[in-house]
Design an enzyme around this catalytic site. Sequence first.
Site, mmCIF file in Angstrom:
data_model
loop_
_atom_site.group_PDB
_atom_site.id
_atom_site.type_symbol
_atom_site.label_atom_id
_atom_site.label_comp_id
_atom_site.label_asym_id
_atom_site.label_seq_id
_atom_site.Cartn_x
_atom_site.Cartn_y
_atom_site.Cartn_z
ATOM 1 C CG ASP A 269 -4.707 4.578 1.373
ATOM 2 O OD1 ASP A 269 -5.852 5.004 1.157
ATOM 3 O OD2 ASP A 269 -4.242 4.433 2.525
ATOM 4 N NE ARG B 106 2.378 1.855 13.015
ATOM 5 C CZ ARG B 106 1.593 2.701 13.663
ATOM 6 N NH1 ARG B 106 2.116 3.553 14.510
ATOM 7 N NH2 ARG B 106 0.286 2.702 13.455
ATOM 8 C CE LYS C 287 -7.574 6.915 3.751
ATOM 9 N NZ LYS C 287 -6.153 6.570 3.692
ATOM 10 C CG ASP D 111 -12.272 17.830 -6.194
ATOM 11 O OD1 ASP D 111 -13.242 18.569 -6.464
ATOM 12 O OD2 ASP D 111 -11.109 18.255 -6.095
ATOM 13 C CB THR E 225 -10.700 3.853 12.121
ATOM 14 O OG1 THR E 225 -9.478 4.102 11.442
ATOM 15 C CG2 THR E 225 -11.380 2.659 11.514
ATOM 16 C CE LYS F 77 -2.310 1.676 3.683
ATOM 17 N NZ LYS F 77 -2.199 3.142 3.707
HETATM 18 O O1 C5P Z 1 1.331 0.430 10.949
HETATM 19 P P1 C5P Z 1 -0.117 0.074 10.838
HETATM 20 O O2 C5P Z 1 -0.357 -1.417 10.649
HETATM 21 O O3 C5P Z 1 -0.956 0.670 11.941
HETATM 22 O O4 C5P Z 1 -0.574 0.778 9.462
HETATM 23 C C1 C5P Z 1 -1.903 0.793 9.029
HETATM 24 C C2 C5P Z 1 -2.012 1.481 7.706
HETATM 25 O O5 C5P Z 1 -3.399 1.567 7.361
HETATM 26 C C3 C5P Z 1 -1.488 2.913 7.687
HETATM 27 O O6 C5P Z 1 -0.973 3.149 6.364
HETATM 28 C C4 C5P Z 1 -2.717 3.757 7.925
HETATM 29 O O7 C5P Z 1 -2.614 5.027 7.340
HETATM 30 C C5 C5P Z 1 -3.789 2.925 7.213
HETATM 31 N N1 C5P Z 1 -5.158 3.172 7.690
HETATM 32 C C6 C5P Z 1 -5.528 2.990 9.012
HETATM 33 N N2 C5P Z 1 -6.827 3.230 9.398
HETATM 34 C C7 C5P Z 1 -7.737 3.636 8.511
HETATM 35 C C8 C5P Z 1 -7.384 3.806 7.166
HETATM 36 C C9 C5P Z 1 -6.067 3.562 6.780
HETATM 37 O O8 C5P Z 1 -4.713 2.587 9.837
HETATM 38 N N3 C5P Z 1 -8.984 3.822 8.881
#
Ligand code: C5P
Length: 238
Positions: free
Chosen positions: A63, A221, A65, A68, A129, A36
Amino acid sequence: MRDYNDIMIALDFPGGEEALNFLDRMEIKGEKPFVKVGMELFYACGPDIIREIKARGYRIFLDLKLHDIPNTVGSAMRVLAGLGVDMVNVHAAGGRKMMEAARKGLDEGWVQAGAPGKKPYLIAVTMLTSIDKDTMNGQLLIPGEVEETVVSYARNAREAGLDGVVCSPMEAGTIHRSVGEDFLTVTPGIRLPGDSKGDQKRVTTPGDARKGGSDFMVIGRSITRAEDPSSAYERCLR
Ligand code: C5P
């Protein structure tokens, strides 16, 4: 039978060098997963980073998003389709007309690019979220429960011809039951047992996310910050 690998590695790195070094360290057996690419990496490097990652054989969820007016989103999607990405997204809050324009632009762009590979998936972000009930009710002036809005946005997305939504792993089952089993749920907020939550509030393990009905798990992560990213990826898959 799924035609996709169900883990997406979130390449949340500040620049192309860090992202490509990370991929060079990954040893993946079999088909390469989705990665992603979000706003940070894309705005830092532009379309070149997409070409570089594609050249390494990864599929890409871009990603960005989009949100517009329909004409602008449709035209932007036509351009993104030309990059050869495999999944892109818009905000469902842009409304059905905007999502229809996105679908049309993406499909036309893909055909103009010579219909390479599989047609890209187009999905919608429902309610971020980071938005809780108080913010949704008090600032966005949308009454009711967050889950009602999420399901209603997911229905709009399906009616506009989209393939799925980004949602919490906790919402994946409800969305499948209300909108359709074949409607994709792409879920962040996943951690291997024992990993730090970081800034995520509610996290789920890969196993629980799968049981809950998640189709694609976005994992950042837990893989990118692991000492051995390849074995963390293998653990997530198992
Ligand atoms: O490091 P981690 O597993 O928390 O990363 C989650 C990824 O998903 C990040 O790129 C974050 O921006 C994305 N994301 C999220 N929650 C959302 C939409 C996207 O954590 N509602």
